[in-house]
Design a protein around this motif. Structure first.
Motif, mmCIF file in Angstrom:
data_model
loop_
_atom_site.group_PDB
_atom_site.id
_atom_site.type_symbol
_atom_site.label_atom_id
_atom_site.label_comp_id
_atom_site.label_asym_id
_atom_site.label_seq_id
_atom_site.Cartn_x
_atom_site.Cartn_y
_atom_site.Cartn_z
ATOM 1 N N ASP A 70 0.827 -1.211 0.000
ATOM 2 C CA ASP A 70 0.000 0.000 0.000
ATOM 3 C C ASP A 70 0.861 1.261 0.000
ATOM 4 N N ASN A 73 2.127 2.248 -3.573
ATOM 5 C CA ASN A 73 1.116 2.515 -4.587
ATOM 6 C C ASN A 73 1.635 3.615 -5.513
ATOM 7 N N ARG A 75 0.282 5.836 -7.242
ATOM 8 C CA ARG A 75 -0.430 7.110 -7.177
ATOM 9 C C ARG A 75 -0.028 7.938 -5.955
ATOM 10 N N ARG A 76 0.418 7.267 -4.894
ATOM 11 C CA ARG A 76 0.794 7.996 -3.684
ATOM 12 C C ARG A 76 1.907 7.238 -2.955
ATOM 13 N N VAL A 77 3.102 7.325 -3.468
ATOM 14 C CA VAL A 77 4.258 6.623 -2.903
ATOM 15 C C VAL A 77 4.694 7.314 -1.620
ATOM 16 N N ASP A 78 4.999 6.496 -0.607
ATOM 17 C CA ASP A 78 5.514 7.032 0.653
ATOM 18 C C ASP A 78 6.966 7.460 0.434
ATOM 19 N N SER A 82 10.276 4.957 -0.226
ATOM 20 C CA SER A 82 10.962 5.022 -1.517
ATOM 21 C C SER A 82 12.430 5.386 -1.320
#
Length: 103
Positions: A70, A73, A75-78, A82
């Motif tokens: 999750d 993702n 669309r909204r990488v932590d 990363s």
């Protein structure tokens, strides 16, 4: 001769019940000592306990992996995850690094 004939008749008439009793004893022994018998019940209980513990560990690991997926993702990488993955891939992360949370 008459005694021998009576004895032979008596033995033949007792043969059926004797076989039935022997079969009953065999099955009763199998109920107690067999692979699925009463004595194996404790071993099955122990195996069930170990399987439940392993299932709990696998479920916890699955939850951890689901959280990482999750966080990755597209669309909204932590950003922290990363950064960690990029540094590990490039080989610039060290084992003695300490992460200090700001919150």
């Amino acid at each position: 001769m008459a005694h021998i004939a009576k004895l032979r008749i008596l033995l033949w008439s007792a043969l059926g019940p004797a076989i039935a009793v022997l079969l009953l004893l065999f099955f009763a022994g199998y109920v107690v000592l067999g692979s699925n018998g009463i004595l194996a019940w404790g071993d099955y209980t122990r195996q069930l306990h170990h399987a439940k513990v392993e299932l709990a560990q696998v479920a916890a690991h699955r939850t951890e992996l689901k959280n990482r997926v999750d966080l990755l993702n597209p669309r909204r990488v932590d950003p922290d995850l990363s950064d960690e993955l990029i540094r590990r891939q490039l080989g610039v992360i060290h084992n003695d690094e300490v992460v200090v949370p700001l919150n």
